[in-house]
Write a protein that holds these residues in place. Structure first.
Motif, short mmCIF file in Angstrom:
data_model
loop_
_atom_site.label_atom_id
_atom_site.label_comp_id
_atom_site.label_asym_id
_atom_site.label_seq_id
_atom_site.Cartn_x
_atom_site.Cartn_y
_atom_site.Cartn_z
N LEU A 387 0.91 -1.26 0.03
CA LEU A 387 -0.14 0.02 0.08
C LEU A 387 0.81 1.45 0.00
O LEU A 387 0.50 2.31 -0.74
N TYR A 388 2.00 1.05 0.81
CA TYR A 388 2.80 2.37 0.62
C TYR A 388 3.60 2.62 -0.68
O TYR A 388 3.88 3.53 -1.12
N LYS A 389 3.79 1.51 -1.13
CA LYS A 389 4.37 1.47 -2.67
C LYS A 389 3.24 2.14 -3.76
O LYS A 389 3.78 2.84 -4.48
N ILE A 390 2.16 1.32 -3.42
CA ILE A 390 0.98 2.22 -4.41
C ILE A 390 0.95 3.55 -4.30
O ILE A 390 0.78 4.48 -5.27
N ASP A 391 1.04 4.24 -3.13
CA ASP A 391 1.13 5.80 -2.79
C ASP A 391 2.24 6.11 -2.16
O ASP A 391 2.19 5.96 -0.85
N SER A 392 3.16 6.54 -2.84
CA SER A 392 4.47 6.70 -2.34
C SER A 392 4.47 8.09 -1.64
O SER A 392 5.58 8.34 -0.96
N THR A 393 3.48 8.75 -1.50
CA THR A 393 3.33 10.06 -0.81
C THR A 393 2.84 9.87 0.49
O THR A 393 2.81 10.82 1.52
N MET A 394 2.09 8.68 0.87
CA MET A 394 1.62 8.56 2.24
C MET A 394 2.72 8.49 3.19
O MET A 394 3.36 7.69 3.05
N THR A 395 2.42 9.20 4.36
CA THR A 395 3.21 9.21 5.31
C THR A 395 2.46 8.68 6.81
O THR A 395 3.33 8.23 7.58
N ARG A 396 1.31 8.67 6.76
CA ARG A 396 0.54 8.24 7.90
C ARG A 396 0.90 6.79 8.31
O ARG A 396 1.29 6.01 7.45
N PHE A 397 0.81 6.55 9.57
CA PHE A 397 0.87 4.98 9.88
C PHE A 397 -0.23 4.43 10.38
O PHE A 397 -1.12 4.91 10.67
N PHE A 398 -0.28 3.05 9.65
CA PHE A 398 -1.60 2.37 9.84
C PHE A 398 -1.16 0.75 9.98
O PHE A 398 -0.21 0.27 9.49
N TRP A 399 -1.97 0.16 10.73
CA TRP A 399 -1.87 -1.10 10.99
C TRP A 399 -3.36 -1.88 11.10
O TRP A 399 -3.74 -1.49 12.37
N LYS A 400 -3.89 -2.34 10.32
CA LYS A 400 -5.28 -2.98 10.56
C LYS A 400 -6.19 -2.00 10.88
O LYS A 400 -6.43 -0.92 10.22
N GLU A 401 -6.72 -2.14 12.35
CA GLU A 401 -7.65 -1.10 12.59
C GLU A 401 -7.30 0.17 13.11
O GLU A 401 -8.12 1.21 13.45
N LYS A 402 -6.06 0.45 13.39
CA LYS A 402 -5.53 1.48 14.05
C LYS A 402 -4.60 2.41 13.02
O LYS A 402 -4.19 1.73 12.23
N GLN A 403 -4.88 3.83 13.09
CA GLN A 403 -4.16 4.71 12.37
C GLN A 403 -3.73 5.54 13.03
O GLN A 403 -4.39 5.94 13.95
N TYR A 404 -2.26 6.37 12.64
CA TYR A 404 -1.87 7.33 13.25
C TYR A 404 -1.33 8.27 12.27
O TYR A 404 -0.73 7.94 11.12
N GLU A 405 -1.32 9.60 12.57
CA GLU A 405 -0.82 10.66 11.59
C GLU A 405 0.78 10.25 11.23
O GLU A 405 1.04 10.33 10.05
N ASP A 406 1.38 9.93 12.20
CA ASP A 406 2.59 9.40 12.15
C ASP A 406 3.16 8.56 13.14
O ASP A 406 2.37 8.46 14.35
#
Length: 558
Positions: A387-406
Motif C-alpha cells: 500500500l505504501y508503494k502504491i501511494d509513495s506520498t503516504m506518510t501516516r502509519f496504519f496497521w489493521k484497525e489503527k491509524q496514526y498521523e505518523d
C-alpha cells in the motif's frame, strides 16, 4: 575551495586566433580579460591560466588552465553578481559523469569564477545525431544528469545543445552552464525573472516566470528535436511568437522522424502541467521515470492522447471495491485499510495488478511482486508494504484497525500508557514488534533512513529474543516509545525530567527538605537489590548512557 586574487591590469592587446581544428577549440596565446586576468596567473593556488578560448558563454570569458597534469576551464563571469552561492555549493557536492564538475570557485577583483572540466570535443551545438545514438547514449545520460540536479533541488532553466558537452570518449555527454539555475523552494516551484532563458527551448509556464523540474524536461524535448533535425521547431520565430505558439498548439514533428522519438518528444513537450503531481494520470508531462521506461522500451500512454472513456477523472481510473467506485487513489487505499481482509483479497488474487497494468506499469509490478512473495511471507506485512508503494506520498502509519498521523503520535500514546500502567496497547504493540512492522514502515517512507530503521530493528529483535522476560519486554516498550516519540522524558513523582541534570537537581532539593523523602525517591529508582527501575533504566539507555550503566554494575560486582 575559495580564492580571492588581485591581479595586475597592465596587459598587452588581445590577439585572437579564429582557426579551429575538427571539433576542438584552438586557443590564443596572448589574451586579456577587461584587465582582470593575466596569462601565467594561478587561481586557487593550483590552476595556472594558459590561454583564452576563442569562444565565450555570453555571460563569461573562458580560459584554459592547468594543474600541471590535466587541463581545466576557468569560467570568469562578466558581472560581479552572477553566480548563486547556494547553487554553486550544491554543484560542488555533485559527483556525476553527466553533470560538469565544479572543482573550485573564487573571485578576481570581485568577479566570480569557476574551475570546470575541459571537454576537448566541445558542445553538441550544431551537431546532429541518429536515432540510435540518441536512444542508446545521449538520452539516458541527459535523463540521469537532470535527475541528479533535481534530486539536489537544482533547476537548470537553460538546457540546450550548447550547454551539453561531448565527453572525451566521443559518446557520453555532460550538462554544463548553471549561471541562471535556481534552487527549488518547497521542493517544487521557483518563481523568478526570465533573465537568461532561451525562448526556443523554454516551457510554456516559464513565460509566466514559473520554473519547475518539468520545465527542464520540456527543454530536453526541444533539445532532442534539434539534435535529430539540426534545428529547433521554432527557428526564425520571435519570443512573442514562440510564447503564443507553445501555449495553444502541439509541437509539429517531421514525418520522417521515428515514431518512438515522436512519442518521446511529444510527451516531453506536453504543455499542460495541471496534473504534474498525479503520477497515475497519463495526461502529464513526462519526467525521469517515464524517460527511463521509454529507454528500455516500455510502452506508456502519451499525454494529450488519453480521451473519452479512458480519460482519468480523478488520479486513477475507476476501480470498484465493495460496491463503491473509486477514482482517487488515496480514498481507495483508505477503503483497503478500513476493510483490511477484503483489501488483501484484491491484492493477492491479482485484481490490483491486472487493474494497474492498464495505465501504471510500475505499480502493477509492485502488486505482482506481492503476489509472488505471499506464499513465503506474512500476508499482512506484505499488504502493508505494498500500500505504501502504491501511494509513495503516504506518510501516516496504519496497521489493521489503527491509524496514526505518523509514528511519533503512536510513540507518545504508548509512552503515556506506560506511565499510567495501562496495558491496553500491549497486544497491538506486541504484534508490531513481533512482525517487524515499524522498521518496515521507516524503510517504506525513506529507504535511505537506515540508521533509524536499524535502531528499531534492534528493539524488534530484542523483543523476539526475550519474549518471555517481562522486565525486558517492558524495557522494549519504553525504548520503542522513546525512540518513536522523540521524547526522552522520565516521569516520576508527577514530574517530567528531560535530562540527568534535572533529576540530580530534584534529588538534591528533596534531600535538603527531608532525607526520608530523598531515600524514598532513590528506592523508587534503585531497589534494595540494586535493580534499576525499568523506566529509569530505559530512559538512561535512550539518553545514551548504556556504557555508564554497565560500568556501574561492574563496580557493584567488584
Amino acid at each position: 575551495m575559495n580564492d580571492k586574487t588581485q591581479l595586475n591590469g597592465n596587459l598587452n592587446a588581445t590577439v585572437l586566433n579564429t582557426q579551429t581544428s575538427g571539433n576542438s577549440t584552438v586557443l590564443n596565446e596572448q589574451v586579456m580579460n577587461a584587465g582582470r586576468v593575466v596569462i601565467g596567473e594561478t587561481l586557487c593556488g593550483k590552476y595556472t591560466i594558459q590561454s583564452k578560448m576563442n569562444t565565450s558563454s555570453g555571460e563569461a570569458d573562458l580560459y584554459i588552465g592547468s594543474d600541471g597534469i590535466s587541463s581545466y576551464v576557468a569560467k570568469i563571469y562578466r558581472r560581479k553578481v552572477a553566480v548563486k552561492e547556494e547553487v554553486t555549493e550544491k554543484l560542488q557536492a555533485i559527483d556525476s559523469p553527466y553533470v560538469a564538475k565544479v572543482y573550485a570557485t573564487g573571485e578576481i577583483d570581485g568577479y566570480p569564477y569557476e574551475i570546470l572540466p575541459y571537454y576537448k570535443n566541445g558542445s553538441l551545438e550544431k551537431k546532429k545525431f541518429s536515432y540510435d545514438q540518441l536512444k542508446t547514449s545521449i538520452i539516458p545520460a541527459l535523463n540521469e544528469g537532470l535527475k541528479v540536479l533535481h534530486d539536489n533541488g537544482i533547476i537548470h532553466k537553460d538546457l540546450k545543445p550548447s550547454n551539453i558537452m561531448l565527453a572525451d570518449n566521443g559518446q557520453d555527454v555532460a550538462i554544463i552552464d548553471f549561471g541562471i539555475s535556481s534552487i527549488r523552494e518547497d521542493g517544487n516551484t521557483v518563481i523568478v525573472t526570465r533573465t537568461g532563458m532561451t525562448p526556443e527551448y523554454s516551457a510554456p509556464e516559464t513565460f509566466k516566470s514559473l520554473f519547475l523540474s518539468e520545465s527542464d524536461y520540456y527543454s530536453l524535448g526541444i533539445t532532442l528535436y534539434e539534435l535529430y533535425c539540426g534545428h529547433t521547431p521554432y527557428a526564425q520565430m520571435t519570443q512573442d511568437e514562440i510564447e503564443q505558439f507553445v501555449s495553444v498548439q502541439k509541437l509539429p514533428l517531421p514525418t520522417d522522424m521515428e515514431d518512438e522519438l515522436k512519442v518521446l518528444i511529444s510527451a516531453l513537450t506536453y504543455p499542460d502541467i495541471t496534473n504534474r503531481k498525479n503520477k497515475s494520470n497519463p495526461n502529464r508531462r513526462w519526467g525521469y521515470e517515464e524517460v527511463l521506461k521509454w529507454c528500455v522500451g516500455i510502452k506508456q500512454p502519451v499525454p494529450g492522447e488519453i480521451t473519452g472513456a479512458t480519460a482519468v477523472s480523478g488520479d486513477i481510473r475507476p476501480y470498484k471495491f465493495l460496491r463503491e467506485t473509486y477514482t482517487d487513489k488515496k480514498k481507495l487505499i483508505d477503503a483497503f485499510i478500513e476493510h483490511w481482509n477484503d483489501g488483501k483479497k484484491q491484492l493477492f488474487r491479482g485484481l490490483l495488478s491486472a487493474y494497474f497494468k492498464e495505465f501504471d506499469a510500475e505499480i502493477a509490478g509492485f502488486c505482482m511482486d506481492a503476489e509472488g512473495e505471499v506464499s513465503q511471507g506474512d500476508e499482512d506485512l506484505i499488504f502493508f508494504k505494498t500500500l505504501y508503494k502504491i501511494d509513495s506520498t503516504m506518510t501516516r502509519f496504519f496497521w489493521k484497525e489503527k491509524q496514526y498521523e505518523d509514528i511519533s503520535v503512536l510513540g507518545n500514546e504508548l509512552l503515556e500508557a506506560l506511565w499510567k500502567n495501562n496495558t491496553s496497547m500491549h497486544p497491538f504493540v506486541d504484534e508490531l514488534l513481533q512482525k517487524g512492522v515499524l522498521s518496515q514502515y521507516i524503510i517504506c517512507l525513506d529507504e535511505n533512513d537506515t540508521q533509524k530503521a536499524n535502531a528499531v530493528k534492534a528493539i524488534e529483535s530484542s523483543y523476539r529474543a526475550f519474549i518471555n522476560d517481562d522486565r525486558q519486554r517492558t524495557m522494549n516498550y519504553y525504548l520503542l516509545a522513546y525512540m518513536l516519540s522523540g521524547r526522552k522524558v522520565l516521569y516520576k513523582e508527577g514530574v517530567e525530567f528531560k535530562n540527568v541534570e534535572e533529576l540530580a537537581e530534584f534529588l538534591k532539593n528533596a534531600m535538603e527538605r527531608s532525607y526520608d523523602e530523598f531515600e524514598k525517591i532513590c528506592r523508587d529508582l534503585i531497589d534494595n537489590n540494586d535493580n534499576l527501575d525499568i523506566q529509569f533504566e530505559s530512559w538512561l539507555c535512550a539518553l545514551g548512557k548504556k556504557y555508564e550503566i554497565a560500568r556501574w554494575r561492574k563496580s557493584l560486582q567488584g
